[in-house]
Design an enzyme around this catalytic site. Structure first.
Site, PDB file in Angstrom:
ATOM      1  N   CYS A   2      47.368  34.309  41.475  1.00 46.08           N
ATOM      2  CA  CYS A   2      47.830  33.412  42.457  1.00 46.08           C
ATOM      3  C   CYS A   2      48.204  34.151  43.849  1.00 46.08           C
ATOM      4  CB  CYS A   2      49.314  32.536  42.175  1.00 46.08           C
ATOM      5  SG  CYS A   2      49.160  31.647  40.975  1.00 46.08           S
ATOM      6  N   ARG A  27      42.717  36.356  44.228  1.00 45.27           N
ATOM      7  CA  ARG A  27      43.918  36.551  43.434  1.00 45.27           C
ATOM      8  C   ARG A  27      44.024  35.538  42.105  1.00 45.27           C
ATOM      9  NH1 ARG A  27      47.724  39.673  45.734  1.00 45.27           N
ATOM     10  NH2 ARG A  27      49.499  38.722  44.387  1.00 45.27           N
ATOM     11  N   TRP A  76      46.021  31.049  39.719  1.00 45.02           N
ATOM     12  CA  TRP A  76      45.327  31.456  38.622  1.00 45.02           C
ATOM     13  C   TRP A  76      46.394  31.076  37.505  1.00 45.02           C
ATOM     14  CZ3 TRP A  76      47.062  34.792  34.501  1.00 45.02           C
ATOM     15  CH2 TRP A  76      45.850  35.018  33.891  1.00 45.02           C
ATOM     16  N   ASN A 102      54.060  32.283  43.460  1.00 43.25           N
ATOM     17  CA  ASN A 102      53.332  33.298  42.733  1.00 43.25           C
ATOM     18  C   ASN A 102      54.378  33.860  41.884  1.00 43.25           C
ATOM     19  OD1 ASN A 102      51.577  35.302  41.699  1.00 43.25           O
ATOM     20  ND2 ASN A 102      52.050  36.477  43.609  1.00 43.25           N
ATOM     21  N   GLY A 103      54.020  33.989  40.566  1.00 39.69           N
ATOM     22  CA  GLY A 103      54.977  34.613  39.532  1.00 39.69           C
ATOM     23  C   GLY A 103      55.046  33.756  38.586  1.00 39.69           C
ATOM     24  N   GLU A 484      35.537  52.536  30.461  1.00 39.44           N
ATOM     25  CA  GLU A 484      35.373  51.640  31.955  1.00 39.44           C
ATOM     26  C   GLU A 484      34.145  51.041  32.058  1.00 39.44           C
ATOM     27  OE1 GLU A 484      37.223  50.790  33.987  1.00 39.44           O
ATOM     28  OE2 GLU A 484      36.260  50.429  35.971  1.00 39.44           O
ATOM     29  N   LYS A 488      33.515  47.329  32.852  1.00 40.93           N
ATOM     30  CA  LYS A 488      33.041  46.581  33.817  1.00 40.93           C
ATOM     31  C   LYS A 488      31.856  45.550  33.648  1.00 40.93           C
ATOM     32  CE  LYS A 488      34.807  47.502  36.335  1.00 40.93           C
ATOM     33  NZ  LYS A 488      35.800  47.883  36.855  1.00 40.93           N
ATOM     34  N   GLU A 491      33.601  42.354  32.163  1.00 37.60           N
ATOM     35  CA  GLU A 491      34.549  41.193  32.839  1.00 37.60           C
ATOM     36  C   GLU A 491      33.356  40.644  33.955  1.00 37.60           C
ATOM     37  OE1 GLU A 491      37.181  43.160  35.560  1.00 37.60           O
ATOM     38  OE2 GLU A 491      36.140  44.952  35.855  1.00 37.60           O
ATOM     39  N   HIS A 507      32.176  54.777  10.531  1.00 34.47           N
ATOM     40  CA  HIS A 507      33.626  54.458  10.404  1.00 34.47           C
ATOM     41  C   HIS A 507      33.478  52.935  10.244  1.00 34.47           C
ATOM     42  CE1 HIS A 507      34.574  58.480   9.383  1.00 34.47           C
ATOM     43  NE2 HIS A 507      34.559  58.637  10.516  1.00 34.47           N
ATOM     44  N   LYS A 606      42.652  39.589  40.710  1.00 32.59           N
ATOM     45  CA  LYS A 606      42.483  40.883  41.256  1.00 32.59           C
ATOM     46  C   LYS A 606      44.047  41.628  40.868  1.00 32.59           C
ATOM     47  CE  LYS A 606      40.905  44.405  43.474  1.00 32.59           C
ATOM     48  NZ  LYS A 606      40.049  45.159  42.609  1.00 32.59           N
TER      49      LYS A 606
HETATM   50  O1  M6R Z   1      45.833  46.869  40.621  1.00 31.17           O
HETATM   51  P1  M6R Z   1      45.891  47.562  39.217  1.00 31.17           P
HETATM   52  O2  M6R Z   1      45.093  48.947  39.472  1.00 31.17           O
HETATM   53  O3  M6R Z   1      47.308  47.980  38.863  1.00 31.17           O
HETATM   54  O4  M6R Z   1      45.312  46.746  38.292  1.00 31.17           O
HETATM   55  C1  M6R Z   1      45.139  47.159  36.943  1.00 31.17           C
HETATM   56  C2  M6R Z   1      44.021  46.285  36.520  1.00 31.17           C
HETATM   57  O5  M6R Z   1      44.337  44.904  36.208  1.00 31.17           O
HETATM   58  C3  M6R Z   1      42.539  46.423  36.901  1.00 31.17           C
HETATM   59  O6  M6R Z   1      42.209  47.659  36.841  1.00 31.17           O
HETATM   60  C4  M6R Z   1      41.848  45.363  35.922  1.00 31.17           C
HETATM   61  O7  M6R Z   1      41.266  45.835  34.866  1.00 31.17           O
HETATM   62  C5  M6R Z   1      40.456  45.213  36.912  1.00 31.17           C
HETATM   63  N1  M6R Z   1      39.655  43.844  36.774  1.00 31.17           N
HETATM   64  C6  M6R Z   1      39.294  46.024  36.224  1.00 31.17           C
HETATM   65  O8  M6R Z   1      37.899  46.058  37.267  1.00 31.17           O
END
Ligand code: M6R
Length: 611
Positions: A2, A27, A76, A102-103, A484, A488, A491, A507, A606
């Site tokens: 949000c 956000r 969100w 937001n929260g 990672e 990537k 997502e 395994h 984000k």
């Molecule tokens: O703002 P932050 O680095 O603490 O965020 C952590 C994760 O939410 C962030 O890295 C998330 O996994 C991304 N979508 C990855 O691309």
């Protein structure tokens, strides 16, 4: 999670709010709304969907003439599905109070029951509606600040709030706890926002509202009060970001722009800390070299990609420092009764500096007396503010939900920190430290080379963008990078993908490999290349198609893999920083070929400011 925004000034408020919300859409983007002051009270427009959908409604309404005070929200969803009614702002039934939030209000059910017992009626499934009704309930003596404070005493959870009172048409009240909120200060106008890009076009003078501080914004002034009602003065920060840094600048998506910004971001992060004589200046004020010599273990804690940085760093730091180093998910760390004390160094990693799980992990670490260094991108964010020492990644604003330049700058910085600590503790010969520092200095150039020739990655992506499942495999550092790379891809492209330590395949997971399954094998960690070759042969024997990421001088892997991507001229310290680049590009091109909404993938946001 949000985004909220608010404006009090003399400009037309609705275009300003809509424009600011677009900058916050990263956000959350499942619904949006605005509330503004009109002659006949508070007007609300809100809808499920994107800001573009809201814009159509606002344009069609033409009820905003001469309106110059308002608040807005992009959502969100956490409590209640994305729908028109669940969208913010929430207007109390009495129409006296409008709120954007937001929260998460953790005790909203209890509060709801309490208010229902007093005749209040609720129409949404959200936790936030309770805030507008509760403030309305507390608004008894005509004093809005007292009403907000009285309501706040009953709220449990996290909140950044923007509040309008119909009786006070020329002001906004803002309040925050555990959710970010900045105040923008202008000439005859003032702003609130969840993040700086929302208001950068209008003002570069900002400050962050402190925990549980309340701000009253009018055209002329911003008054900040602490929980006791005392005035608080915050120094104004001048934001010198280039406004276009928060724009796409000719790229199709923020993500690809940010991938291409990596050479510059890494250089900006490293260069000011490396001196001509090859000394490293971290700018620490509280943690001394003696303290670093007294550290007997390191814990790195973070979420998502930032956690993946920790997994890569774990291998690197362990190798050069020879002390126990662990990487732990922040959401687990906090509830796992961590074994840490004043001899533990806890490294917190966060792009936004607002991730709630990470913030709580930081507090847990401090409560145990650990020494805390945070690696953060957003200046003066909550994590930065609460950390003993902060190392900023100077990556500039990162807008795409999928992180790229923040990841690589975090990694570069944690490696530099590792070298500093190794030097202080006498763990490596000085020549090795100097050559590693020089290697780091050359990373921007190496990354640029990879970015100058993206055709082979584009071509391979064009062959596989329709695949259903992808397995990333690697060992040690390569496994850490696989985590990672896999995140990537999944997502932004919604392709099912998993990262496996290559030795684990047999395994269980190898039963999923069948004719045509795509396996991406990371083979740049030299000490275990032979083992990786065996693993590639195992999956090839079951029909897998293999893309191998290899060192430039590797002459073996290409003979068994279906495709290869070469990483030029790497050392141990630079190889992860280089290797991640084609993997980011691969994810991007696959998602682009699939026509995905790359910068705003479904269900994601984000900044994750809820637990
Ligand atoms: O703002 P932050 O680095 O603490 O965020 C952590 C994760 O939410 C962030 O890295 C998330 O996994 C991304 N979508 C990855 O691309």
């Amino acid at each position: 999670m949000c985004g909220i925004v608010g404006y009090v000034g003399s400009r037309p408020v609705t275009p300003l709010l809509l424009d600011a919300l677009e900058k916050l859409e990263y956000r959350g983007y499942d619904s949006a709304g605005i509330a503004f002051m009109a002659d006949n009270g508070i007007i609300i427009h809100k809808t499920r969907g994107r800001i573009a959908d809201l814009r159509k409604i606002v344009d069609a309404a033409t009820d905003d003439d001469d309106c110059t005070v308002g608040i807005g929200h992009t959502r969100w969803a956490t409590h209640g599905e994305p729908s028109d009614v669940n969208s913010h702002p929430h207007l109390s039934r009495s129409k006296r109070v409008a709120v954007v939030h937001n929260g998460i209000i953790e005790n909203y059910i209890e509060l709801r029951h309490h208010l229902e017992a007093h005749g209040y009626v609720f129409s949404t499934e959200t936790d936030s509606e309770v805030v507008s009704e509760l403030i309305d309930y507390c608004y008894t003596g005509g004093d809005p600040v007292a009403a907000v404070r009285k309501a706040e005493q009953q709220l449990k959870g996290s909140y950044a709030l923007g509040i309008l009172f119909s009786d006070f048409p020329d002001q906004i009240i803002a309040l925050r706890k555990d959710s970010p909120l900045i105040i923008g200060v202008g000439e005859g106008e003032n702003f609130i926002a969840s993040d700086i890009p929302a208001i950068l076009k209008h003002t570069r003078s900002v400050f962050r509202l402190g925990e549980r501080e309340l701000a009253i914004l009018t055209r002329k002034r911003v008054t900040v009060l602490d929980t006791f009602g005392n005035r608080v003065e915050h120094p104004i920060e001048h934001i010198d970001w280039d406004a276009t840094a928060a724009e796409k600048g000719g790229y199709s998506h923020f993500m690809i722009k940010e991938i291409f910004e990596q050479p510059d971001a890494i250089a900006k992060t490293l260069a000011p800390r490396i001196k001509e004589d090859m000394s490293i200046d971290l700018g620490f004020k509280s943690i001394t070299d003696d303290d670093l010599r007294g550290i007997d273990s390191i814990k790195i804690t973070a979420c998502g990609s930032a956690y993946h940085v920790g997994v890569v760093a774990k291998h690197f730091l362990k190798r050069i420092l020879r002390i126990p180093v662990e990487a732990e998910l922040a959401s687990e760390f906090r509830y796992d009764d961590p074994i840490i004390d004043e001899h533990t160094l806890v490294i917190i990693v966060s792009q936004s500096g607002e991730t709630l799980d990470t913030l709580y992990a930081l507090r847990e670490a401090k409560a145990h007396g650990a020494r805390v260094v945070s690696i953060v991108n957003v200046v003066a964010s909550s994590i930065a503010n609460e950390s003993e020492e902060v190392l900023y990644t100077w990556a500039g604003p990162e807008i795409a939900v999928a992180t790229t330049k923040a990841y690589s700058t975090q990694l570069a910085l944690i490696e530099l920190f590792g070298l500093y600590m190794a030097r202080v503790r006498g763990m490596l010969p000085e020549e090795e430290i100097i050559s590693s520092i020089k290697a780091l200095q050359n990373v921007p150039e190496g990354v640029q080379k990879l970015l100058d020739d993206v055709k082979s990655v584009q071509y391979i992506a064009s062959l596989y963008f329709n695949c259903q499942d992808v397995f990333f495999i690697g060992r040690n550092m390569d496994y850490a990078l696989s985590l990672e790379a896999s995140l990537k891809l999944k997502e932004i492209s919604y392709i099912h993908s998993e990262a496996y330590a290559a030795g684990e395949l047999k395994h269980g997971t190898i039963s999923l490999i069948e004719d045509g399954t795509l396996v991406i094998a990371l083979c740049v960690y030299r000490p275990l290349l032979e083992k990786m070759l065996s693993n590639i042969k195992e999956v090839k024997a079951r029909g897998a198609k293999v893309i191998a990421i290899i060192n430039d001088d590797d002459v073996q892997t290409g003979t068994i893999a279906d495709h290869i991507i070469r990483i030029p001229e790497c050392t141990d310290i630079t190889v992860p920083l280089m290797t991640i680049v084609p993997l980011q590009l691969f994810a991007y091109y696959i998602a682009s070929l699939k026509g995905c909404d790359i910068d705003k993938p479904r269900n994601l946001a984000k900044s994750v400011t809820v637990e």
